[in-house]
Structures are given as structure tokens and as C-alpha cells.
Design an enzyme around this catalytic site. Structure first.
Site, mmCIF file in Angstrom:
data_model
loop_
_atom_site.group_PDB
_atom_site.id
_atom_site.type_symbol
_atom_site.label_atom_id
_atom_site.label_comp_id
_atom_site.label_asym_id
_atom_site.label_seq_id
_atom_site.Cartn_x
_atom_site.Cartn_y
_atom_site.Cartn_z
ATOM 1 N N GLU A 16 -56.071 -70.456 -1.056
ATOM 2 C CA GLU A 16 -56.376 -69.324 -0.358
ATOM 3 C C GLU A 16 -57.697 -69.792 0.499
ATOM 4 O O GLU A 16 -58.418 -70.572 -0.009
ATOM 5 C CB GLU A 16 -56.732 -68.055 -1.213
ATOM 6 C CG GLU A 16 -55.508 -67.311 -1.530
ATOM 7 C CD GLU A 16 -54.986 -66.461 -0.355
ATOM 8 O OE1 GLU A 16 -55.320 -66.168 0.426
ATOM 9 O OE2 GLU A 16 -53.586 -66.425 -0.664
ATOM 10 N N ARG A 35 -43.754 -59.735 -2.413
ATOM 11 C CA ARG A 35 -45.422 -60.152 -2.636
ATOM 12 C C ARG A 35 -45.590 -59.977 -4.278
ATOM 13 O O ARG A 35 -45.194 -58.790 -4.787
ATOM 14 C CB ARG A 35 -46.033 -59.634 -1.840
ATOM 15 C CG ARG A 35 -46.023 -59.925 -0.293
ATOM 16 C CD ARG A 35 -46.562 -61.474 -0.294
ATOM 17 N NE ARG A 35 -47.838 -61.700 -1.014
ATOM 18 C CZ ARG A 35 -49.022 -61.619 -0.525
ATOM 19 N NH1 ARG A 35 -49.329 -61.028 0.815
ATOM 20 N NH2 ARG A 35 -49.926 -61.821 -1.298
ATOM 21 N N ARG A 46 -53.947 -54.493 -3.673
ATOM 22 C CA ARG A 46 -53.146 -53.484 -2.941
ATOM 23 C C ARG A 46 -52.919 -52.435 -3.649
ATOM 24 O O ARG A 46 -51.856 -51.981 -4.185
ATOM 25 C CB ARG A 46 -51.695 -54.151 -2.756
ATOM 26 C CG ARG A 46 -51.616 -55.469 -1.964
ATOM 27 C CD ARG A 46 -51.885 -55.064 -0.238
ATOM 28 N NE ARG A 46 -51.348 -53.915 0.194
ATOM 29 C CZ ARG A 46 -49.975 -53.904 0.749
ATOM 30 N NH1 ARG A 46 -49.454 -55.035 1.017
ATOM 31 N NH2 ARG A 46 -49.096 -53.029 1.189
ATOM 32 N N TYR A 102 -48.630 -56.478 -8.875
ATOM 33 C CA TYR A 102 -49.846 -56.820 -8.651
ATOM 34 C C TYR A 102 -50.462 -56.321 -10.044
ATOM 35 O O TYR A 102 -50.249 -55.112 -10.515
ATOM 36 C CB TYR A 102 -50.713 -55.986 -7.721
ATOM 37 C CG TYR A 102 -50.307 -56.469 -6.288
ATOM 38 C CD1 TYR A 102 -51.278 -57.228 -5.515
ATOM 39 C CD2 TYR A 102 -49.307 -55.951 -5.543
ATOM 40 C CE1 TYR A 102 -50.702 -58.040 -4.452
ATOM 41 C CE2 TYR A 102 -48.889 -56.520 -4.301
ATOM 42 C CZ TYR A 102 -49.656 -57.484 -3.605
ATOM 43 O OH TYR A 102 -49.075 -58.180 -2.667
ATOM 44 N N CYS A 120 -47.354 -74.958 -3.545
ATOM 45 C CA CYS A 120 -48.722 -74.274 -3.674
ATOM 46 C C CYS A 120 -49.925 -74.622 -2.600
ATOM 47 O O CYS A 120 -49.525 -75.494 -1.937
ATOM 48 C CB CYS A 120 -49.301 -74.714 -5.082
ATOM 49 S SG CYS A 120 -48.111 -74.607 -6.570
ATOM 50 N N ARG A 142 -51.611 -65.569 -6.036
ATOM 51 C CA ARG A 142 -50.627 -64.916 -5.422
ATOM 52 C C ARG A 142 -49.368 -65.427 -5.148
ATOM 53 O O ARG A 142 -49.170 -66.733 -4.983
ATOM 54 C CB ARG A 142 -51.249 -64.597 -3.733
ATOM 55 C CG ARG A 142 -52.544 -63.644 -3.823
ATOM 56 C CD ARG A 142 -53.051 -63.963 -2.339
ATOM 57 N NE ARG A 142 -54.308 -62.995 -2.284
ATOM 58 C CZ ARG A 142 -55.670 -63.191 -2.676
ATOM 59 N NH1 ARG A 142 -55.817 -64.504 -3.232
ATOM 60 N NH2 ARG A 142 -56.463 -61.987 -2.698
ATOM 61 N N ARG A 159 -42.076 -73.410 -13.734
ATOM 62 C CA ARG A 159 -40.656 -73.971 -14.462
ATOM 63 C C ARG A 159 -40.373 -73.452 -15.654
ATOM 64 O O ARG A 159 -39.100 -73.514 -16.307
ATOM 65 C CB ARG A 159 -40.957 -75.415 -14.470
ATOM 66 C CG ARG A 159 -41.536 -76.082 -13.395
ATOM 67 C CD ARG A 159 -40.392 -76.345 -12.415
ATOM 68 N NE ARG A 159 -40.877 -77.058 -11.146
ATOM 69 C CZ ARG A 159 -40.474 -76.790 -9.728
ATOM 70 N NH1 ARG A 159 -39.590 -75.858 -9.923
ATOM 71 N NH2 ARG A 159 -40.794 -77.317 -8.722
#
Length: 120
Positions: free
Chosen positions: A77, A7, A115, A107, A74, A89, A63
Site C-alpha cells: 500500500e 473487497r 469502511r 472488514y 501481492c 487488504r 494457499r
């Protein structure tokens, strides 16, 4: 080899293609570097972006760092009131010999607040 999910997230400066691409390039580069991976180790990547980012597809930026043969997708959210703005994200699925405990989730910038327990 095992399949692991990694993540990560970043907050970009603006809703422009340039800013989105730069954020994705930085985030993916950090994920690869921190986990000793190459794009050839990546099975697939799911990108999500906050609803305020619509100037470009985050996958297009991938790319630029060698992800031309990696399946990418894609999504947007959920538009939660008060959620962090200008956020991209990532969930990358990779083949690696690393244990789940040794995976580095990345992150960056304002997204570190998402996080704090694992952010750099």
C-alpha cells in the site's frame, strides 16, 4: 454468472509470518462464507499490505485455504502518514450469480474503521 469484485481488509496483530497467514486465512474464509463461494469460484486475488508488514507474502497464507490454483499477487500500500498499521487488504474477483448489491465486503478487527459504512 457474472464477474464481481469483493473487497476486504483485516488488521493483524504483528509483523510475523504466523500473524499474516492467520489474518489472511480468517479474511478469505469470511469472504467465502459470507458470499457462499468456494475457492473454485475465485478468478484472482490482489493482496496489498501496509508497508510495516514484510515478514511474509499474504498470498502464501491463501494457499492454506484452497487457493493453490488461483492466481494471486501481492503489493505494498502507499505509505500514507497516519494510515492504519498492520493492514492487509484484498480484492477478489469471483464468478457468482449474486447481484452487485448482495455482495458482502468483509472488514475485520481494526480494519473495520476503513469502511464503517459496510463493515460487519
Amino acid at each position: 454468472m457474472s464477474v464481481r469484485a469483493i473487497r476486504g481488509a483485516t488488521q493483524v496483530e504483528a509483523n510475523t509470518a504466523e500473524s499474516i497467514y492467520a489474518g489472511v486465512v480468517e479474511l478469505l474464509s469470511e469472504i467465502l462464507s459470507a458470499n457462499a463461494l468456494t475457492p473454485q469460484d475465485v478468478i484472482s486475488v490482489l493482496f496489498t499490505s501496509s508497508p510495516d508488514l514484510n515478514a511474509a507474502f499474504p498470498a502464501a497464507g491463501a494457499r492454506e485455504v484452497g487457493f493453490a490454483s488461483v492466481p494471486l499477487i501481492c503489493a505494498v500500500e502507499i505509505d500514507v502518514p497516519g494510515a492504519l498499521e498492520r493492514t492487509i487488504r484484498v480484492m477478489a474477483h469471483v464468478e457468482t450469480a449474486a447481484s452487485a448489491d448482495s455482495i458482502s465486503h468483509i472488514y475485520l478487527h481494526g480494519a473495520k474503521s476503513l469502511r464503517r459504512d459496510i463493515a460487519q
